[in-house]
Write an enzyme that holds these catalytic residues in place. Structure first.
Site: not given
Ligand code: UD1
Ligand code: CA
Length: 471
Positions: A20, A90, A241, A437
């Site tokens: 995003r 995550t 995000n 100069a």
């Molecule tokens: C996540 C939570 C959501 C919460 C929100 C809070 C999940 C499924 N959802 O959503 O419930 O409200 O955070 O901010 O966790 N990352 C990895 N590897 C991956 C995917 C992500 O390391 O494969 C890291 C990203 O770099 C990021 C963090 O995990 O720093 C969170 O991932 P992101 O995709 O931003 O999760 P959200 O959709 O924001």
């Molecule tokens: Ca996030």
């Protein structure tokens, strides 16, 4: 902070691309006030110490997208790294971490989303303390912001946590209307449950990702203790995000830093337009007269004034020095009572000793201007060592680069370099020497000598054909 956090390790989830953000750079390297997002998260973890005698808790960052860049940006031991080559969610990131950490004997893992830069140590400490006190198998922080946006919804039944349901999966028919309480993405997990629960995560959901948040429902189903730690409407915990969210968080941070310095006695005349990085140090009595940007490890001493539209990065400014408008300083060190600018450019390794001046349109790189030495106008000094009281005339250039190598220029104390001279390095000019100069200096000028390196002026009658008709 002296909460007993022994047997605690921390994992920062930082492997995601940040789709995003619409950027080719990893999201956690996006900066707020000149420092990457991940820097703030790691800083917040640093004060968490297992015991008063020990250092901070060990921290691993899970990296994936653009991992080499993240490694390079954090190569001073701030964190250890674990790779998640494919970013499948995550929950998958935590599983990658656990594969490496299961051999260590942590009782609990604090897991923090890497996109939560405004988080503060005190809140983290309270959260971990509560998780330990209640001996929670799974604890996570929640907030209730005015707009729950796309964050994971916390589902409770009579106050008891049942699950975290991601926004896109949330069905009112099944879970009832959302209370607006959301998951902040910060977890404290009893490691005893991970071997059993992590393999149960699946990606059968709308994103096709493994969700760390599913651990909550899995723990509830096993009657394990689950704690949803409510941090009220603490906006600092909102994950970043999108560019809009990044800039909103940066503004919160900017205001926080400016207010802190004002309260400590720094005079900031344009508080709405001062951008000061988190590691910058300002002494009480320092003054910023207009919009400025101060980043990195810059330090401004008491009595020093930085005028509007200056940008300082990793630059030290001693007492009673003036940095005039529109100056750009990076990696420079400026002594007491100096004057820099307006419109000066000081590059890494520029060092001005007390009383030195670097005036308008002067560029200095990797050079020392000795005490009271002055280069007031239109000059380039590179790889030069310039003694005390030297006067560098307008338009003087050290020709330090021959197209292949850089060479030094040395100028002894009290020397006077006339306007518009080219000093072709390597070259040495002795104490008290005077260079006329317009000279091009290619050989040593000894102490107390006068050097002229230019074509002698000739004067003759104007040839007939050039004469203009008298009217
Ligand atoms: C996540 C939570 C959501 C919460 C929100 C809070 C999940 C499924 N959802 O959503 O419930 O409200 O955070 O901010 O966790 N990352 C990895 N590897 C991956 C995917 C992500 O390391 O494969 C890291 C990203 O770099 C990021 C963090 O995990 O720093 C969170 O991932 P992101 O995709 O931003 O999760 P959200 O959709 O924001
Ligand atoms: Ca996030």
């Amino acid at each position: 902070m002296q909460t007993p956090f022994s047997d605690l390790g921390a994992v920062v989830l930082a492997a995601g691309k940040g789709t995003r953000m619409h950027s080719q750079h990893p999201k956690v390297l996006k900066t707020l006030l000149g420092e990457p997002m991940l820097h703030y998260v790691l800083q917040a973890l640093t004060p968490l110490v297992p015991s008063p005698e020990s250092g901070p808790i060990p921290v691993w960052s899970v990296i994936g997208f653009g991992m080499e860049r993240v490694r390079r940006a954090f190569n001073r031991g701030e964190t250890q790294f674990i790779e998640q080559p494919e970013q499948l969610g995550t929950g998958h990131a935590l599983a990658a971490a656990w594969r490496e950490l299961s051999r260590k004997s942590f009782k609990r893992l604090l897991v923090v989303n890497g996109d939560t830069p405004l988080i503060e140590s005190a809140v983290l400490g309270d959260f971990v303390a509560a998780a330990i006190e209640q001996n929670a198998a799974v604890a996570f922080m929640t907030i209730t912001p005015p707009d729950p946006g796309a964050f994971g919804r916390v589902v409770r039944n009579n106050g008891e946590v049942r699950a975290i349901i991601e926004a896109k999966e949330y069905a009112e028919a099944e879970y009832g209307p959302s209370s607006g309480e959301i998951n902040a993405g910060i977890y404290c997990l009893d490691t005893a449950i991970l071997d059993e629960l992590l393999p149960l995560l699946n990606n059968k959901n709308k994103s096709g990702e493994y969700y760390i948040t599913d651990l909550v429902g899995l723990a509830v189903a096993r009657n394990l203790t689950v704690l949803g730690f409510e941090a009220g409407s603490n906006m600092n915990l909102l994950g970043i995000n999108s560019p809009v969210e990044l800039i909103a968080a940066e503004e919160i941070l900017r205001k926080r830093i400016v207010r802190d310095w004002l309260e400590k006695g720094v005079l900031i005349h344009a508080p709405d337009a001062a951008r000061i990085g988190p590691a910058v140090i300002l002494e009480p009595g320092a003054e910023l007269t207009g919009p400025v940007e101060l980043y990195g490890t810059s330090r401004i001493a008491s009595g020093a004034v930085v005028d509007s539209h200056c940008r300082l990065q990793d630059t030290e400014v001693e007492a009673d020095t003036a940095i005039r408008s529109f100056s750009h300083l990076e990696g420079a060190s400026i002594g007491e009572n100096c004057v820099v600018g307006p419109f000066a450019r000081l590059r890494p390794g520029a060092r001005l000793e007390a009383g030195a001046h670097a005036g308008s349109f002067v560029e200095i790189k990797k050079s020392r201007l000795g005490q009271n030495a002055k280069a007031n106008h239109l000059t380039y000094l590179g790889d030069a060592d310039i003694g005390a009281n030297v006067n560098i005339g307008a338009g003087v250039i050290t020709c330090n680069y021959d197209g292949v190598n850089k060479h030094p220029t040395t100028i002894g104390k009290n020397a006077f370099i006339g306007s518009n001279c080219s000093l072709v390095a390597p070259v040495t000019i002795g104490d008290n020497a005077l260079v006329g100069a317009g000279s091009v200096i290619t050989h040593t000028v000894g102490a107390d000598e006068l050097a002229l390196g230019r074509a002698r002026q000739t004067v003759m009658p104007l040839p007939e054909r050039h004469r203009r008709k008298k009217k």
